[in-house]
Enzyme design. Structure first.
Site, PDB file in Angstrom:
ATOM      1  N   LYS B  53       0.821  -1.210   0.000  1.00 49.61           N
ATOM      2  CA  LYS B  53       0.000   0.000   0.000  1.00 49.61           C
ATOM      3  C   LYS B  53       0.857   1.264   0.000  1.00 49.61           C
ATOM      4  O   LYS B  53       0.570   2.224  -0.727  1.00 49.61           O
ATOM      5  CB  LYS B  53      -0.955  -0.002   1.212  1.00 49.61           C
ATOM      6  CG  LYS B  53      -2.049  -1.075   1.099  1.00 49.61           C
ATOM      7  CD  LYS B  53      -2.800  -1.309   2.409  1.00 49.61           C
ATOM      8  CE  LYS B  53      -3.863  -2.401   2.246  1.00 49.61           C
ATOM      9  NZ  LYS B  53      -4.543  -2.744   3.528  1.00 49.61           N
ATOM     10  N   GLN B  97      -3.856  -1.376  10.104  1.00 49.33           N
ATOM     11  CA  GLN B  97      -3.904  -2.640   9.348  1.00 49.33           C
ATOM     12  C   GLN B  97      -4.469  -3.742  10.241  1.00 49.33           C
ATOM     13  O   GLN B  97      -3.953  -4.008  11.326  1.00 49.33           O
ATOM     14  CB  GLN B  97      -2.498  -3.004   8.842  1.00 49.33           C
ATOM     15  CG  GLN B  97      -2.440  -4.302   8.045  1.00 49.33           C
ATOM     16  CD  GLN B  97      -3.217  -4.230   6.720  1.00 49.33           C
ATOM     17  OE1 GLN B  97      -3.138  -3.241   5.995  1.00 49.33           O
ATOM     18  NE2 GLN B  97      -3.986  -5.264   6.423  1.00 49.33           N
ATOM     19  N   ASP B 120     -10.165   3.354   5.440  1.00 51.83           N
ATOM     20  CA  ASP B 120     -10.862   2.154   4.951  1.00 51.83           C
ATOM     21  C   ASP B 120     -12.379   2.306   4.911  1.00 51.83           C
ATOM     22  O   ASP B 120     -13.076   1.379   4.492  1.00 51.83           O
ATOM     23  CB  ASP B 120     -10.513   0.954   5.852  1.00 51.83           C
ATOM     24  CG  ASP B 120      -9.260   0.235   5.365  1.00 51.83           C
ATOM     25  OD1 ASP B 120      -8.932   0.345   4.167  1.00 51.83           O
ATOM     26  OD2 ASP B 120      -8.616  -0.442   6.191  1.00 51.83           O
TER      27      ASP B 120
END
Lengths: 296, 296
Positions: B53, B97, B120
């Site tokens: 990412k 994460q 997210d």
């Protein structure tokens, strides 16, 4: 055999009696559950709805107070009132009665609510928790009422195919989420239909349970319902009735002939309507309980 | 005619190029979009995902920094880091994460994010806005990626019947909401199926588009797919493969034979996966744009 009518008024009364017991327990524990209602302007329907809701509060042992602002109130004034009520420990739930006048952005007012005091379950935090499958916060009243009608008539949606017609933020969308949840009142396979569905009947005809919340009379007819299906009609529509003094009558989204094929049907009045008020009371005592337990 | 394979890697590259142009415009306007990634512990997969990412960020002109905490970090320590990053103007988006170690409640960490910096789209405020049909905030990456795959292969879901298999908070539930939205990428009739659906094939066989996100190999087979349907496979499952050095291989939720009947299918790798990373970058530049325009 014609469909059995779902007695929403009786089921709502049952829930209100449960709420009254919980309110008594809360008062016993030192917390009187409180609801603040906000009316902006003189909309007759809003005044009548709120008076129905505060009367139901009084009967259930919930303290309530109605705050009225003039129709000319600015958005800042409405939000200032919301903030004042957010900080007022007498109230565990706040209900800004919709619609608000055009100069006031309804979403901005809802967003200003303390999510813990959101009586209608429409604050994004509460809708988001619903989407995460968390049911301890406020749940939108009408969808929650529909689920209780199903459960309390022995029509548990678990394992059934439910077709929801309508994708409003108030009803269709949160209802689809509630029904597909892995929880009591959920576990249904859910299809959401709406104005962009090319052949609505193709979907409704396959459903074990149809919930119509399209806001249009005649959306669901007999030919569109599988024999033995359950029909929950959330619609309230005015149609011309020259023979009546008012000149109109209220009908749902489903035509009356669905009763010839369905197993259970909500009537046009006394079906979903009373449940919406009952679930508002449920949200209020839930909020008071959370406050008592320091989960507010 | 066998199904065409959906080239998720190529479509993701296209989106990343669009993101790079937007990032350049933002830098021109004085704002370098920034992403903060948080890794707790030494989970190899997490480290590898985050490095993928941040590499994608660098290529798109997005500043990023990775913050690592030991596997023994407490929930309070993780939340303290989140709060520090919430207040750090270099970062417009923060990515904790997942998974986090067992002593850290993932939902509590997500809830601690400034919703405006939620990379997210999993904060309740953002999920709630999604349920309200508002698309200007962060949208969960995988569902958003699925919608873009459909749109960019000429398979606009509008007017189609989409069956979503799986009701996770990360994929199935927000995807059903996105697809039924009255907006670009929406307007589909959507059925949500899951482990409590008695006869899955009965539903999938009627779908124009099937999205499988069940997390179980073999969930969707050829017999369950209507000829000409589009199949999007979100699943990533390990199955034993004694002939491989690793001892396993990765397969999706759909069996390979669906390619004999479907019109379009995502491959096991290079399908949905690369889109999830691309949509994270989209959320990051959207957040930077909102910050620049004072809508943060």
């Amino acid at each position: 055999m014609p469909a059995k009518l779902i007695d929403g008024a009786a089921i709502a009364a049952e829930i209100r009696a449960e709420v009254a017991r919980e309110a008594a327990a809360l008062r016993e524990a030192g917390v009187t559950p409180g609801l603040a209602a906000i009316i902006v302007g003189d909309n007759a329907a809003s005044i009548s709805y709120v008076s129905m809701k505060t009367k139901a509060c009084a009967e259930a042992g919930i303290f309530s107070e109605t705050f009225r602002l003039p129709a000319t109130a600015t958005q800042d004034e409405v939000i200032a009132l919301v903030r004042q009520l957010n900080a007022d420990p007498r109230f565990h739930a706040i209900l800004p009665q919709l619609p608000l006048p055009p100069q006031v952005n309804e979403l901005a007012v809802i967003d200003a609510l303390d999510p813990a005091k959101d009586a209608d379950g429409l604050h994004p935090v509460n809708l988001g928790k619903l989407l995460r499958g968390e049911l301890d916060g406020a749940i939108p009243c009408t969808p929650h009422g529909v689920v209780e009608l199903l459960l309390r008539t022995g029509n548990d949606p678990a394992g059934k195919h439910v077709v929801v017609v309508g994708r409003s933020t108030l009803v269709g969308r949160p209802l689809a989420v509630l029904l597909s949840n892995k929880a009591r009142g959920g576990n249904a396979t859910v299809t959401i239909c709406h104005t962009a569905t090319p052949d609505l009947a193709e979907h409704t005809r396959r459903a074990d349970i149809v919930v119509v919340a399209a806001g249009r009379a005649g959306t669901l007819t007999k030919e569109m319902v599988k024999p033995g299906a359950v029909v929950i009609d959330v619609g309230v529509n005015r149609v011309d009735a020259p023979d009546r003094p008012s000149g109109y009558r209220l009908v749902g989204d489903a035509t009356l002939d669905v009763r010839e094929v369905a197993s259970w049907v909500t009537p046009y009045t006394g079906g979903v309507g009373p449940m919406t008020v009952a679930m508002l009371l449920v949200n209020t005592v839930k909020a008071a309980r959370r406050a008592l337990e320091g989960r507010g």
